[in-house]
Write an enzyme that holds these catalytic residues in place. Structure first.
Site, PDB file in Angstrom:
ATOM      1  N   ASN A  11       0.822  -1.217   0.000  1.00 61.72           N
ATOM      2  CA  ASN A  11       0.000   0.000   0.000  1.00 61.72           C
ATOM      3  C   ASN A  11       0.847   1.254   0.000  1.00 61.72           C
ATOM      4  OD1 ASN A  11      -2.431  -1.402   0.220  1.00 61.72           O
ATOM      5  ND2 ASN A  11      -2.469  -1.274   2.459  1.00 61.72           N
ATOM      6  N   GLY A  41       1.932  -6.576   4.154  1.00 60.11           N
ATOM      7  CA  GLY A  41       2.874  -7.476   3.509  1.00 60.11           C
ATOM      8  C   GLY A  41       4.195  -6.794   3.214  1.00 60.11           C
ATOM      9  N   ASN A 183      -3.324 -10.075  18.148  1.00 63.81           N
ATOM     10  CA  ASN A 183      -3.489  -9.444  19.448  1.00 63.81           C
ATOM     11  C   ASN A 183      -4.750 -10.049  20.077  1.00 63.81           C
ATOM     12  OD1 ASN A 183      -5.746  -8.104  18.328  1.00 63.81           O
ATOM     13  ND2 ASN A 183      -4.541  -6.274  17.837  1.00 63.81           N
ATOM     14  N   ASP A 245       3.912  -5.390  12.386  1.00 68.74           N
ATOM     15  CA  ASP A 245       4.601  -5.914  11.211  1.00 68.74           C
ATOM     16  C   ASP A 245       6.078  -6.151  11.514  1.00 68.74           C
ATOM     17  OD1 ASP A 245       2.252  -5.785   9.721  1.00 68.74           O
ATOM     18  OD2 ASP A 245       2.622  -3.707   9.147  1.00 68.74           O
TER      19      ASP A 245
END
Length: 297
Positions: A11, A41, A183, A245
């Site tokens: 993104n 990603g 989480n 990430d």
């Protein structure tokens, strides 16, 4: 050198910094605006590359200006891009992020990420077969997440599933993951459970090994029948975007050291990442992380 394949989203993050979040219907003046390369990603791929891994990205960008910038950004970070497709007549994925008081609010538009298919993953099979670990998230179609889990399982390559954004998944899919890294909210959603239920009970009930992230509190994981808490590291928080990430990337890169060591290093990497602005901008490099950990004792 550890070899990592990341299957996931790419993104352009459109980041606004403000003193506080606007209320519904309210207009605020922001302090600063940035365009930053992101996507769960791509974030994990960049974080893994900075930590010293040889990384290949499987994903897609649009046939637009953002797409070229995102492709070039991955290559600049040393991420292999032969499996990053350019999708014609489609915009690249975007994430509109507001940062205030060390927290963030995010709206994601998938764009080309919605075109990452199981066939795309199968075409990367020869690269995946040589990997030490795979990372996959849920900003791509669920059928592609399933294909990634099944292919990794078939090839004997451990797959770390980061279930974000959270959705309930079939038990059969979860059993294919080496580790799932939610989480508390994501774990409850993943299992179709009450999110107010004790997270430790949910971890023990999960059909797969869970490494649960708890923000500043660190992380939890199972060692046999016992749950182990890895405390977090204290830092001054600037921006939490990308912390999860960074955690996932470090977990994959250092998994060869054993789970306890990998979780500790992942917590440290995540802590370093939140002390700076930007998802990818805050991600530490291997020598920096090593030196910082040595200072922690």
């Amino acid at each position: 050198m550890t070899r990592i394949v990341v299957v996931g989203s790419i993104n352009m993050d459109l980041v606004t910094l403000a003193l506080r979040f606007p209320a519904p219907g309210e207009t605020l003046l922001g302090d600063r605006f940035l365009t930053v390369h992101g996507g769960k990603g791509a974030n994990q791929a960049v974080a893994a590359a900075r930590l010293g891994a040889r990384v290949c990205m499987v994903g897609a960008v649009g046939d637009d200006t953002f797409g070229q910038q995102l492709h070039d950004g991955l290559a600049h970070e040393g991420v292999a891009t032969e499996h990053v497709r350019r999708i014609a007549d489609c915009g690249s994925g975007t994430a509109s992020i507001t940062v205030a008081g060390g927290e963030n609010q995010i709206v994601v538009v998938p764009g080309a990420n919605a075109r990452v298919t199981p066939t795309h993953v199968e075409q990367a099979q020869s690269t995946i077969a040589q990997a030490d670990a795979m990372l996959v998230q849920m900003e791509i179609p669920l059928e592609t997440v399933e294909a990634t889990l099944r292919l990794g399982h078939r090839l004997g390559v451990p797959v770390i599933l980061n279930p974000a954004p959270a959705r309930q998944l079939p038990v059969e899919w979860l059993k294919l993951a080496r580790y799932v890294t939610p989480n508390q909210h994501e774990l409850a959603t993943l299992l179709g459970a009450d999110e107010h239920e004790d997270f430790r009970a949910l971890m023990l009930r999960a059909p797969c090994p869970v490494v649960l992230t708890r923000g500043a509190e660190g992380a939890w994981y199972a060692d046999g029948a016992e749950l182990v808490h890895q405390p977090g590291f204290k830092v001054d928080v600037i921006d939490t975007t990308g912390a999860g990430d960074t955690f996932n990337a470090a977990l994959a890169v250092f998994l060869r050291k054993g789970l306890p060591a990998a979780v500790r290093i992942a917590c440290a990497a995540a802590a370093l990442s939140v002390s700076r602005l930007g998802a990818q901008g805050g991600m530490p490099r291997h020598n920096e992380l090593e030196a910082w950990l040595a200072d922690q004792g």
